[in-house]
Design a protein around this motif. Structure first.
Motif, PDB file in Angstrom:
ATOM      1  N   THR A 179       0.845  -1.191   0.000  1.00  0.00           N
ATOM      2  CA  THR A 179       0.000   0.000   0.000  1.00  0.00           C
ATOM      3  C   THR A 179       0.881   1.242   0.000  1.00  0.00           C
ATOM      4  O   THR A 179       1.828   1.332   0.780  1.00  0.00           O
ATOM      5  CB  THR A 179      -0.907   0.016   1.252  1.00  0.00           C
ATOM      6  N   LYS A 219       0.668   5.539  -0.022  1.00  0.00           N
ATOM      7  CA  LYS A 219      -0.138   6.757   0.097  1.00  0.00           C
ATOM      8  C   LYS A 219       0.507   7.804  -0.809  1.00  0.00           C
ATOM      9  O   LYS A 219       1.681   8.128  -0.661  1.00  0.00           O
ATOM     10  CB  LYS A 219      -0.179   7.243   1.540  1.00  0.00           C
ATOM     11  N   PRO A 267      -1.833  14.325  -3.505  1.00  0.00           N
ATOM     12  CA  PRO A 267      -2.662  14.696  -4.669  1.00  0.00           C
ATOM     13  C   PRO A 267      -1.890  15.153  -5.910  1.00  0.00           C
ATOM     14  O   PRO A 267      -2.322  14.919  -7.019  1.00  0.00           O
ATOM     15  CB  PRO A 267      -3.532  15.840  -4.148  1.00  0.00           C
ATOM     16  N   GLN A 309      -5.864   2.521  -7.343  1.00  0.00           N
ATOM     17  CA  GLN A 309      -6.359   3.514  -6.399  1.00  0.00           C
ATOM     18  C   GLN A 309      -7.553   2.937  -5.649  1.00  0.00           C
ATOM     19  O   GLN A 309      -8.436   2.307  -6.245  1.00  0.00           O
ATOM     20  CB  GLN A 309      -6.759   4.790  -7.128  1.00  0.00           C
ATOM     21  N   GLN A 310      -7.579   3.149  -4.359  1.00  0.00           N
ATOM     22  CA  GLN A 310      -8.651   2.649  -3.513  1.00  0.00           C
ATOM     23  C   GLN A 310      -9.732   3.712  -3.396  1.00  0.00           C
ATOM     24  O   GLN A 310      -9.599   4.667  -2.622  1.00  0.00           O
ATOM     25  CB  GLN A 310      -8.106   2.250  -2.133  1.00  0.00           C
ATOM     26  N   GLY A 311     -10.791   3.552  -4.199  1.00  0.00           N
ATOM     27  CA  GLY A 311     -11.883   4.533  -4.213  1.00  0.00           C
ATOM     28  C   GLY A 311     -11.383   5.879  -4.681  1.00  0.00           C
ATOM     29  O   GLY A 311     -10.630   5.976  -5.646  1.00  0.00           O
ATOM     30  N   GLN A 312     -11.792   6.936  -3.980  1.00  0.00           N
ATOM     31  CA  GLN A 312     -11.347   8.299  -4.294  1.00  0.00           C
ATOM     32  C   GLN A 312     -10.226   8.742  -3.356  1.00  0.00           C
ATOM     33  O   GLN A 312      -9.889   9.919  -3.303  1.00  0.00           O
ATOM     34  CB  GLN A 312     -12.545   9.260  -4.178  1.00  0.00           C
ATOM     35  N   SER A 313      -9.658   7.807  -2.613  1.00  0.00           N
ATOM     36  CA  SER A 313      -8.630   8.149  -1.627  1.00  0.00           C
ATOM     37  C   SER A 313      -7.270   8.363  -2.285  1.00  0.00           C
ATOM     38  O   SER A 313      -7.102   8.201  -3.492  1.00  0.00           O
ATOM     39  CB  SER A 313      -8.521   7.025  -0.590  1.00  0.00           C
ATOM     40  N   ASP A 314      -6.285   8.700  -1.459  1.00  0.00           N
ATOM     41  CA  ASP A 314      -4.909   8.868  -1.926  1.00  0.00           C
ATOM     42  C   ASP A 314      -4.092   7.595  -1.683  1.00  0.00           C
ATOM     43  O   ASP A 314      -2.875   7.609  -1.725  1.00  0.00           O
ATOM     44  CB  ASP A 314      -4.252  10.069  -1.255  1.00  0.00           C
ATOM     45  N   VAL A 315      -4.785   6.483  -1.460  1.00  0.00           N
ATOM     46  CA  VAL A 315      -4.136   5.200  -1.192  1.00  0.00           C
ATOM     47  C   VAL A 315      -4.200   4.320  -2.440  1.00  0.00           C
ATOM     48  O   VAL A 315      -5.258   4.158  -3.053  1.00  0.00           O
ATOM     49  CB  VAL A 315      -4.810   4.482   0.009  1.00  0.00           C
ATOM     50  N   TYR A 316      -3.040   3.762  -2.803  1.00  0.00           N
ATOM     51  CA  TYR A 316      -2.933   2.842  -3.937  1.00  0.00           C
ATOM     52  C   TYR A 316      -2.450   1.498  -3.400  1.00  0.00           C
ATOM     53  O   TYR A 316      -1.620   1.453  -2.492  1.00  0.00           O
ATOM     54  CB  TYR A 316      -1.935   3.370  -4.969  1.00  0.00           C
ATOM     55  N   GLU A 317      -2.969   0.406  -3.968  1.00  0.00           N
ATOM     56  CA  GLU A 317      -2.650  -0.920  -3.446  1.00  0.00           C
ATOM     57  C   GLU A 317      -2.394  -1.911  -4.576  1.00  0.00           C
ATOM     58  O   GLU A 317      -3.011  -1.846  -5.630  1.00  0.00           O
ATOM     59  CB  GLU A 317      -3.806  -1.421  -2.581  1.00  0.00           C
TER      60      GLU A 317
END
Length: 139
Positions: A38, A40, A43, A85-93
């Motif tokens: 994961t 972070k 933007p 990208q996980q949803g609209q968050s700044d987290v990528y997995e």
């Protein structure tokens, strides 16, 4: 050399190359163990594809050393995985198989990941993102 012998040698070469190519694939067992990487990402940046390295003791690579000596080291297989990208968050997995499977029994070795500027226009005209630092994560 007769045509028959040439065809036989060509077929043997093709079979040999095919066998080598087959060992260079990942075949993780269904339901096998995975690791989740994961990242972070702020933007103004974008996640780069991850470089994933698998190693195998069962499929060694022959190398040449000093004085015409040769030695073997663990085989390796590199692949690229784009983190999601996980949803609209700044987290990528990215989820990666620990056991890469196949005849070589590939094992996850290390992952290299990084970020780049999503938009470089604020730095001036024709500015391109270049190579920078990265992070290596040995598994």
């Amino acid at each position: 050399m007769s045509t028959l012998i040439r065809r036989a040698m060509g077929s043997l070469l093709l079979l040999t190359l095919t066998a080598c190519a087959q060992s260079k694939t990942l075949s993780p067992p269904p339901g096998g163990e995975q690791v989740s990487i994961t990242v972070k990402v702020p933007p103004n940046l974008a996640a780069e594809p991850m470089r994933v390295m698998y190693r195998s003791e069962k499929c060694p690579v022959k190398r040449s050393g000093a004085g015409w000596s040769s030695y073997e080291e663990d085989g390796y297989l590199s692949t690229t995985v784009q983190p999601q990208q996980q949803g609209q968050s700044d987290v990528y997995e990215a989820k990666l198989a620990i056991n890469g499977g196949s005849r070589c029994q590939w094992q996850l070795s290390n992952v290299t990941f990084g970020v780049t500027y999503a938009n470089t226009t604020r730095f001036g005209e024709n500015v391109k993102a270049g190579p920078g630092g990265g992070s290596d994560c040995d598994v």
